[in-house]
Design an enzyme around this catalytic site. Structure first.
Site, PDB file in Angstrom:
ATOM      1  N   ARG A 138      11.402  -4.346   5.783  1.00 10.95           N
ATOM      2  CA  ARG A 138      11.934  -3.481   4.716  1.00 10.95           C
ATOM      3  C   ARG A 138      13.454  -3.419   4.752  1.00 10.95           C
ATOM      4  O   ARG A 138      14.104  -3.299   3.707  1.00 10.95           O
ATOM      5  CB  ARG A 138      11.375  -2.073   4.866  1.00 10.95           C
ATOM      6  CG  ARG A 138       9.953  -1.997   4.425  1.00 10.95           C
ATOM      7  CD  ARG A 138       9.446  -0.592   4.530  1.00 10.95           C
ATOM      8  NE  ARG A 138       8.145  -0.489   3.901  1.00 10.95           N
ATOM      9  CZ  ARG A 138       7.290   0.471   4.149  1.00 10.95           C
ATOM     10  NH1 ARG A 138       7.576   1.414   5.011  1.00 10.95           N
ATOM     11  NH2 ARG A 138       6.133   0.509   3.531  1.00 10.95           N
ATOM     12  N   GLY A 193       1.503   1.598  -1.740  1.00  9.73           N
ATOM     13  CA  GLY A 193       1.041   2.686  -2.610  1.00  9.73           C
ATOM     14  C   GLY A 193       1.660   2.609  -3.989  1.00  9.73           C
ATOM     15  O   GLY A 193       0.988   2.853  -5.000  1.00  9.73           O
ATOM     16  N   GLY A 208      -0.717  -2.885   1.139  1.00 10.10           N
ATOM     17  CA  GLY A 208      -0.517  -3.031   2.577  1.00 10.10           C
ATOM     18  C   GLY A 208      -1.244  -4.165   3.268  1.00 10.10           C
ATOM     19  O   GLY A 208      -0.618  -5.085   3.789  1.00 10.10           O
ATOM     20  N   LYS A 243     -12.437   0.606   0.972  1.00 14.73           N
ATOM     21  CA  LYS A 243     -13.109   1.660   0.207  1.00 14.73           C
ATOM     22  C   LYS A 243     -13.059   1.473  -1.299  1.00 14.73           C
ATOM     23  O   LYS A 243     -12.000   1.239  -1.868  1.00 14.73           O
ATOM     24  CB  LYS A 243     -12.423   2.981   0.518  1.00 14.73           C
ATOM     25  CG  LYS A 243     -12.688   3.496   1.904  1.00 14.73           C
ATOM     26  CD  LYS A 243     -12.124   4.883   1.961  1.00 14.73           C
ATOM     27  CE  LYS A 243     -12.328   5.542   3.303  1.00 14.73           C
ATOM     28  NZ  LYS A 243     -11.491   6.740   3.369  1.00 14.73           N
TER      29      LYS A 243
HETATM   30  P1  AMP Z   1      -7.634  -1.184   2.389  1.00 14.49           P
HETATM   31  O1  AMP Z   1      -6.553  -0.430   3.098  1.00 14.49           O
HETATM   32  O2  AMP Z   1      -8.573  -0.332   1.610  1.00 14.49           O
HETATM   33  O3  AMP Z   1      -7.095  -2.354   1.609  1.00 14.49           O
HETATM   34  O4  AMP Z   1      -8.570  -1.764   3.534  1.00 14.49           O
HETATM   35  C1  AMP Z   1      -8.132  -2.705   4.474  1.00 14.49           C
HETATM   36  C2  AMP Z   1      -9.048  -2.669   5.644  1.00 14.49           C
HETATM   37  O5  AMP Z   1     -10.360  -2.973   5.226  1.00 14.49           O
HETATM   38  C3  AMP Z   1      -8.687  -3.699   6.681  1.00 14.49           C
HETATM   39  O6  AMP Z   1      -8.271  -3.044   7.842  1.00 14.49           O
HETATM   40  C4  AMP Z   1      -9.978  -4.466   6.907  1.00 14.49           C
HETATM   41  O7  AMP Z   1     -10.260  -4.686   8.271  1.00 14.49           O
HETATM   42  C5  AMP Z   1     -11.028  -3.554   6.315  1.00 14.49           C
HETATM   43  N1  AMP Z   1     -12.201  -4.301   5.873  1.00 14.49           N
HETATM   44  C6  AMP Z   1     -12.248  -5.382   5.094  1.00 14.49           C
HETATM   45  N2  AMP Z   1     -13.503  -5.829   4.931  1.00 14.49           N
HETATM   46  C7  AMP Z   1     -14.294  -4.992   5.635  1.00 14.49           C
HETATM   47  C8  AMP Z   1     -15.692  -4.936   5.874  1.00 14.49           C
HETATM   48  N3  AMP Z   1     -16.516  -5.829   5.349  1.00 14.49           N
HETATM   49  N4  AMP Z   1     -16.156  -3.932   6.660  1.00 14.49           N
HETATM   50  C9  AMP Z   1     -15.318  -3.030   7.191  1.00 14.49           C
HETATM   51  N5  AMP Z   1     -13.984  -3.033   7.004  1.00 14.49           N
HETATM   52  C10 AMP Z   1     -13.469  -4.005   6.233  1.00 14.49           C
END
Ligand code: AMP
Length: 403
Positions: A34, A384, A361, A205
């Protein structure tokens, strides 16, 4: 030509809001991405014969101290950032221990062309996050021109990111080079996307990504859904997903999104197969198979070979690509293949003339991990902020300069 490049800062003091919220461990900066991203803006002002006053936040001092009383404001100081910036620029960087003190005013007033002053962490004051006008006005007095180069905080209506712009007239407030790059890449995808336009949405999520998917249904031709969030969609369609990640309170939402996509003629691609694991761990036993047949007790932690193939084909045929979120648990070697394959397809499409933007991220972390950052068109520094931009929201930091 950009407003910033057009401006001659000779004899002026540029008050620049940067995002120097970098990871610091034991007084040392562990990732200065950054900071390096803000250097072109700082250098241009100095080269014109102007002086630079930098302001940033770091962490959440007041909130963290409330929760952990052993912490003090000194644990959140920007001093190590001043030292590191001096090294990066090869010149002195003055530091001021309170961003709105008499000392700050005196140091800002005495600043000569070619000199740099960094103010202490803005979030030592609750007024910063509250968007307090008096606080913003005090800060505004330090500079002749306000430059916002902090895309990472553009989605916040804080004193230094948005409110302060009201104290500068037309031609005296502008984006810095980093912010200009971010805004123009994001607007290119949002408003001028050449079709086919594929959005790749992954991560953990569904709940975090509902708004972005809804907004992209208005823009994209194809939406690829991977990562942990895909299993909520499978369960919503009646599948057995074993111990895979699932948000049971989002099953209806997932169904609604699929129905909306169908009604709008947007093609949603879910992974047909997965790499399964018997536990969430780097040394888990693994197998693979269709997502309709996940063995009970097992969980999907990466997309499988068939999904890699299908997704890659869609991506390679695209003219515009937006990527937010990994396809699997890419932090663990056994579950990184899907994300790496997708990075490869995005790179191939880009080499073929597509415009690709990676934002958010963890997809940025993945692209950096696999060394694809210079093979895509743009890697955003604002997680974000980029997410909210693609949710269709007006970002206060952008509106404050543009409106
Ligand atoms: P996000 O911050 O919502 O983009 O989520 C990123 C995180 O999702 C990363 O740390 C990944 O390890 C996790 N992730 C990706 N695929 C899976 C999965 N199939 N099961 C559990 N965690 C996951």
């Amino acid at each position: 030509m950009s407003a910033f490049n057009n401006h001659n800062f000779k004899g002026q003091k540029a008050l620049i809001r940067v995002d120097f919220n970098v990871p610091i461990k034991e007084g040392k900066i562990t990732d200065d991405t950054r900071m390096r991203a803000a250097l072109p803006t700082i250098k241009k002002v100095l080269a014109d014969g102007g002086a630079v006053i930098l302001m940033s936040h770091w962490g959440r001092p007041l909130k963290d101290i409330e929760k952990k009383p052993h912490l003090t404001l000194a644990d959140f100081t920007l001093k190590p950032v001043a030292t590191h910036l001096a090294t990066l620029l090869g010149t002195d960087v003055q530091f001021c221990e309170d961003c709105v003190s008499d000392d700050a005013s005196a140091k800002a007033a005495a600043l000569q062309p070619g000199q740099i002053l960094l103010l202490e962490n803005l979030r030592y004051y609750k007024q910063e996050e509250k968007g307090d006008k008096e606080f913003a006005e005090k800060l505004s007095k330090y500079g002749d021109v306000y430059v916002n180069d902090a895309f990472g905080t553009a989605h916040r209506a804080h004193a230094s990111t948005a409110v302060i712009a009201d104290y500068f007239g037309a031609g005296k407030k502008m984006f810095g080079l980093l912010m200009e790059g971010e805004v123009s890449a994001a607007e290119k995808v949002m408003n001028e996307a050449q079709k086919p336009f594929t959005a790749i949405i992954g991560g953990a999520k569904v709940s975090d990504k509902i708004l972005i998917i809804e907004n992209l249904l208005e823009k994209a031709t194809d939406i690829i859904i991977g990562g942990g969030m895909a299993y909520t969609f499978f369960k919503a369609m009646g599948g057995e997903i074993g111990n895979s990640l699932c948000e049971d309170d989002r099953l209806e939402t997932a169904k609604e999104l699929l129905a909306k996509a169908e009604a709008k003629g947007v093609c949603i691609h879910l992974p047909q197969d997965s790499i399964f694991a018997d536990k969430f761990a780097a040394d888990a036993n693994t197998s693979s198979g269709l997502n309709t047949e996940i063995p009970s007790g097992w969980m999907g932690l990466d997309i499988g070979a068939m999904a890699c193939d299908t997704f890659s084909k869609v991506i390679r045929d695209s003219k515009t690509i937006l990527w937010n979120g990994p396809m699997g648990v890419f932090e663990m070697d056994k579950f990184q293949h899907g994300t790496k394959t997708i990075a490869d397809a995005v790179a191939a499409a880009t080499a073929n003339g597509a415009f690709s933007l990676v934002g958010g991220g963890d997809s940025v972390a993945a692209v950096n991990k696999f060394n694809y950052a210079d093979k895509v068109s743009y890697v955003s520094t604002g997680g974000g902020a980029m997410l909210e931009f693609f949710e269709g929201k007006q970002l206060p930091g952008i509106a404050a300069i543009k409106n």
